[in-house]
Design a protein around this motif. Structure first.
Motif, mmCIF file in Angstrom:
data_model
loop_
_atom_site.group_PDB
_atom_site.id
_atom_site.type_symbol
_atom_site.label_atom_id
_atom_site.label_comp_id
_atom_site.label_asym_id
_atom_site.label_seq_id
_atom_site.Cartn_x
_atom_site.Cartn_y
_atom_site.Cartn_z
ATOM 1 N N ASN A 1 0.858 -1.184 0.000
ATOM 2 C CA ASN A 1 0.000 0.000 0.000
ATOM 3 C C ASN A 1 0.897 1.238 0.000
ATOM 4 O O ASN A 1 1.493 1.592 1.007
ATOM 5 C CB ASN A 1 -0.914 -0.012 1.236
ATOM 6 N N ASN B 1 -3.563 6.418 2.849
ATOM 7 C CA ASN B 1 -4.792 6.097 3.582
ATOM 8 C C ASN B 1 -4.867 4.589 3.809
ATOM 9 O O ASN B 1 -4.260 3.807 3.077
ATOM 10 C CB ASN B 1 -6.032 6.584 2.818
ATOM 11 N N THR B 2 -5.625 4.190 4.788
ATOM 12 C CA THR B 2 -5.799 2.778 5.116
ATOM 13 C C THR B 2 -6.721 2.125 4.087
ATOM 14 O O THR B 2 -7.743 2.706 3.681
ATOM 15 C CB THR B 2 -6.393 2.624 6.526
ATOM 16 N N ARG C 1 -8.974 -1.369 2.882
ATOM 17 C CA ARG C 1 -9.641 -2.615 3.279
ATOM 18 C C ARG C 1 -9.771 -3.477 2.030
ATOM 19 O O ARG C 1 -10.331 -3.047 1.023
ATOM 20 C CB ARG C 1 -10.998 -2.350 3.898
ATOM 21 N N LEU D 1 -6.932 -5.687 6.476
ATOM 22 C CA LEU D 1 -6.808 -4.239 6.657
ATOM 23 C C LEU D 1 -5.347 -3.855 6.487
ATOM 24 O O LEU D 1 -4.469 -4.458 7.098
ATOM 25 C CB LEU D 1 -7.304 -3.848 8.058
ATOM 26 N N GLU E 1 -2.553 -0.687 6.647
ATOM 27 C CA GLU E 1 -2.248 0.689 7.020
ATOM 28 C C GLU E 1 -1.605 1.415 5.843
ATOM 29 O O GLU E 1 -1.096 0.806 4.895
ATOM 30 C CB GLU E 1 -1.315 0.720 8.234
ATOM 31 N N SER F 1 2.334 0.646 3.873
ATOM 32 C CA SER F 1 2.727 -0.599 4.541
ATOM 33 C C SER F 1 2.760 -1.745 3.533
ATOM 34 O O SER F 1 2.246 -1.637 2.409
ATOM 35 C CB SER F 1 1.762 -0.941 5.685
#
Length: 475
Positions: free
Chosen positions: A46, A50-51, A53, A71, A73, A76
């Motif tokens: 990622n 932003n996080t 899902r 999920l 982060e 990450s």
């Protein structure tokens, strides 16, 4: 089975489709019985702030997926093992599982068809013959002073999992074995570093043999050649030891290279120094820019030390100079402070013979001290008579005696002679008969007193030649 391999290669090389999150995957377990679980390893990255899902699901009713939601982060990376199971007992053979990967934040999604082979309970496991492609990359030339590495690339050509593979590298230069493993159809590269090469290894071409061993059998082999470069690294160490009158220079040469080289060493020495110089190895004398050098050209074998010892010894010269100095000192210390010269001259004569002779005694004090109690004694032949008259100012003898059958004796005395003072005594003798032939007059002597005691000094004998009327000294 051919369709199976083509399909499997297409699936394993499938690129990640357009999602806002990067991902990749590979099969960990894709051949199962219908009561077992297939596993695919996913890696998500990622790169957003932003996080995210991420949801997994399938539209097929034959399969069940775990997990269904993860999920991530912001910024990450995450590794996920996706487990696939089937509840359909009659399902067997190669299958494609449609797996939807969906980003719940923006509703983007992609579908990946994951290959799963369901084995029948009546199937027996297929035995594959080990088939591995091996490629070896290495430099063609190496410097033995530096470390080198060999890269071994392996590619498994069938689904056989090989957990106990040995890569064996043998050579005159180095030997090494290392363990590795290959999953079905896996490919990998191994970098093998060699840092303990023999720096004195002779320059040449060497064979390198690389074998891949599985279950004590060689399943692949590659032969290469490598060249050891030649290099020279000569160190010269010079030490100097000084003695009282000598100098010893030791020149040590060491070849840290891997082949024999010739090394030239020059040592400056002029002609005078070379007279007193000796070397353990005979040198050549060369001239460069007006200067003279002792020169050696030495063959240096690798890892062996050569030594040249050069000794310049002035001991003999110092001894000669010391002897000369001591001799001069002793001469001045031991020489007679009073010297006596005797000269004679024919003052009257004819071809028939000599009749009159004039004799001079020259006395000199050549020291810086006063000499006292001086007695001068001279002899003359009895065939002549002493004339009473002497030269003006000359001191008369105090005694006139008969010395022996042939000579008469004259004696003079002086109270003292000041430093560097000179005196002249003159007397004449006359013969009533002409003397024919050569005449030899006895030597005169002078006795005197010094602080060291009484001493005596002598003159030379005098020889008269009748015809030439000249006097000669006879030592």
């Amino acid at each position: 089975m051919r369709i199976y391999f083509i399909l499997l290669l297409i699936l394993l090389s499938a690129p990640a489709l357009a999602l806002n999150v990067d991902y990749s995957y590979k099969a960990k377990v894709d051949s199962i019985y219908n009561n077992e679980t297939a596993i695919y390893a996913f890696k998500f990255i990622n790169a957003n702030n932003n996080t995210e899902r991420i949801q997994f699901y399938t539209i097929s009713g034959y399969w069940d997926l775990t997990p269904t939601l993860i999920l991530m982060e912001a910024f990450s990376t995450k590794n996920v093992n996706l487990e696939i199971v089937t509840y359909e007992k009659d399902l067997y053979g190669p299958q494609l599982v449609p797996v939807t990967i969906k980003l719940l934040n923006n509703e983007d999604s992609v579908v990946e068809n994951l290959y799963v082979y369901i084995k029948s309970s009546n199937d027996t496991p297929k035995q594959y013959v080990p088939n591995v492609y091996m490629e070896v990359s290495m430099p063609t030339e190496i410097d033995p002073r530096k470390s080198t590495s060999i890269e071994v690339y392996l590619r498994n050509r069938n689904p056989l999992n090989m957990k106990d593979l040995t890569v064996s590298i043998t050579s005159e230069l180095f030997n090494k074995d290392f363990k590795t493993q290959l999953s079905g159809l896996e490919e990998k590269s191994n970098q093998i570093l060699f840092v303990d090469l023999d720096t004195a290894q002779a320059p040449a071409t060497y064979d390198v043999n690389v074998k891949l061993i599985y279950e004590n059998k060689t399943i692949s082999q590659v032969e290469k050649q490598i060249i050891i470069k030649n290099y020279a690294d000569v160190t010269v160490e010079q030490t100097k030891t000084k003695g009282l009158f000598s100098t010893t220079e030791k020149i040590s040469l060491y070849n840290e290279g891997n082949y024999q080289v010739m090394k030239t060493v020059n040592l400056e020495r002029n002609w005078f120094q070379r007279i007193f110089t000796k070397a353990s190895v005979r040198p050549e004398i060369i001239r460069d820019q007006g200067k003279f050098f002792m020169s050696w050209t030495i063959p240096l074998t690798p890892r062996l030390e050569s030594e040249i010892v050069v000794k310049t010894n002035y001991t003999i010269l110092a001894l000669i100079i010391a002897i000369i100095i001591i001799s001069i000192i002793l001469y001045f210390l031991l020489r007679s402070p009073v010297i006596l010269y005797k000269k004679a001259k024919i003052i009257s004569g004819s071809e028939e013979g000599v009749s009159d002779i004039k004799i001079r005694l020259h006395i000199k004090n050549r020291s810086g001290q006063t000499i006292r109690n001086i007695k001068i004694i001279d002899k003359y032949p009895k065939i002549v008579q002493l004339e009473e008259e002497s030269a003006l100012g000359s001191l008369k003898p105090i005694k006139m005696l008969s010395a022996d059958k042939l000579n008469s004796l004259l004696t003079w005395t002086l109270e003292s002679l000041d430093p560097y003072e000179e005196r002249l005594l003159v007397y004449k003798v006359k013969s009533t008969l002409n003397i024919v032939g050569n005449i030899t007059l006895p030597l005169a002597k002078v006795k005197f007193h010094t602080p060291a005691g009484d001493r005596t000094s002598y003159s030379d004998k005098v020889k008269l030649l009748h015809k030439s009327h000249h006097s000669l000294k006879e030592k």
